[in-house]
Design an enzyme around this catalytic site. Sequence first.
Site, PDB file in Angstrom:
ATOM      1  N   GLY A   1       0.794  -1.220   0.000  1.00 26.44           N
ATOM      2  CA  GLY A   1       0.000   0.000   0.000  1.00 26.44           C
ATOM      3  C   GLY A   1       0.825   1.268   0.000  1.00 26.44           C
ATOM      4  O   GLY A   1       0.329   2.328   0.373  1.00 26.44           O
TER       5      GLY A   1
ATOM      6  N   ASP B   1      -2.290   8.811  -5.713  1.00 28.88           N
ATOM      7  CA  ASP B   1      -0.956   8.229  -5.649  1.00 28.88           C
ATOM      8  C   ASP B   1       0.010   8.928  -6.598  1.00 28.88           C
ATOM      9  O   ASP B   1       1.130   9.288  -6.219  1.00 28.88           O
ATOM     10  CB  ASP B   1      -1.012   6.736  -5.978  1.00 28.88           C
ATOM     11  CG  ASP B   1      -1.762   5.946  -4.934  1.00 28.88           C
ATOM     12  OD1 ASP B   1      -2.026   6.492  -3.855  1.00 28.88           O
ATOM     13  OD2 ASP B   1      -2.090   4.776  -5.199  1.00 28.88           O
TER      14      ASP B   1
END
Length: 401
Positions: free
Chosen positions: A142, A190
């Site tokens: 993650g 991200d």
Amino acid sequence: MTPAPQGRSATAPAQGRTDVADRATAGFHSAYDEQPTGRWAAPGRVNLIGEHTDYNDGFVLPFALPLRTVVAAAPRPGERWTVWSEIADQPIDFGAAETDAPGRVTGWGGYVAGVVWALREAGYAVPGARLAIASDVPLGSGLSSSAALEAAVLTALADLGGLDLPTERRPRLAQRAENAYVGAPTGIMDQSAVIRCHAGHALFLDCRDESVEHIPFDLDAAGLAILVVDSRAPHRHADGEYASRRAACERAADLLGVPALRDVPVTGLDAALGRLPDDETRRRVRHVVTEDQRVLDTVELLRAGRVPEIGPLLTASHASMRDDFEITVPEVDTAVEAALAAGALGARMTGGGFGGCVLALVEADRSDTVAAAVTAAYAERGFAAPGTRTVLPAPGTTRLP
């Protein structure tokens, strides 16, 4: 947030080896018998708070990690790209034909080919290149290993080709590579984090208009640290769970007649929940709406320099992910519970869920104690030992000297 590359990836860390940039350089020389033109680094990231809000046009607050993916690269004639990775058995090689349509290059190479495809689709003349990849960003935890790979490749190609590509446009192109070429339905967080973060700051990102504010996050001055715990539970949300959560949010927004769940105010949450047809949908919506508010509250505290006070917000975020969004697993719940019991000011899972990492806000002189408590709790429950490290906010993607 980004699902990790599936199968053998170009970005698995090589523990206990030399500096990642030196490994990329050595790999380039070994693969191509020449020196690279340059080296480009992109970090992993942790999201301080704001999970599954990005694709709901909401707010997130990530910061970049000192763990990096490095691409060493040099131009080559024609429209071909050869990519070596420190963990792959063989380099991959593809040409313009493989970037004419999504999905023609699969596995880890799809993330590289996807960047070339996205740039070409946007009208850029992408230079042919030879690339070598090394990374210290752990896979499946993650921490955005795939976004780091995309950002490093994109920045290398942009520099090699002298492309007129403003920094603020780069995250959307990297995201398109992942969404449309690889087929992972990720939000914009991200790629924004790994490209746009500043050292010593968290990135307050409005995922609707992609505006950013760099929020001071001076842990040293507050006598605090962020402890990152790798749960060793594989990050499995590429198997459909991530996509199902996203689809549920989009359906709920349609039912409520709003463009996205970001448009449901927390003051109107109860009324909105009353208009939804089932308990599962209500819980999904409650998480997103309250998580957006927790991001805004965290930003206000950090602007005021009240860093210790964000702890309860982190813990509330984890409870919401566990109970309403249902994306945690026993390993991450154990890490959060053990960290809090050992004195952490707050703790939460970070990333898309179903495995991955936990972050805990701890007093700096107690980080080892909290890490030991988490390790002991894992042993008591028969889990594989977790990985732990303390981190400070690092810079985003850059060309290395």
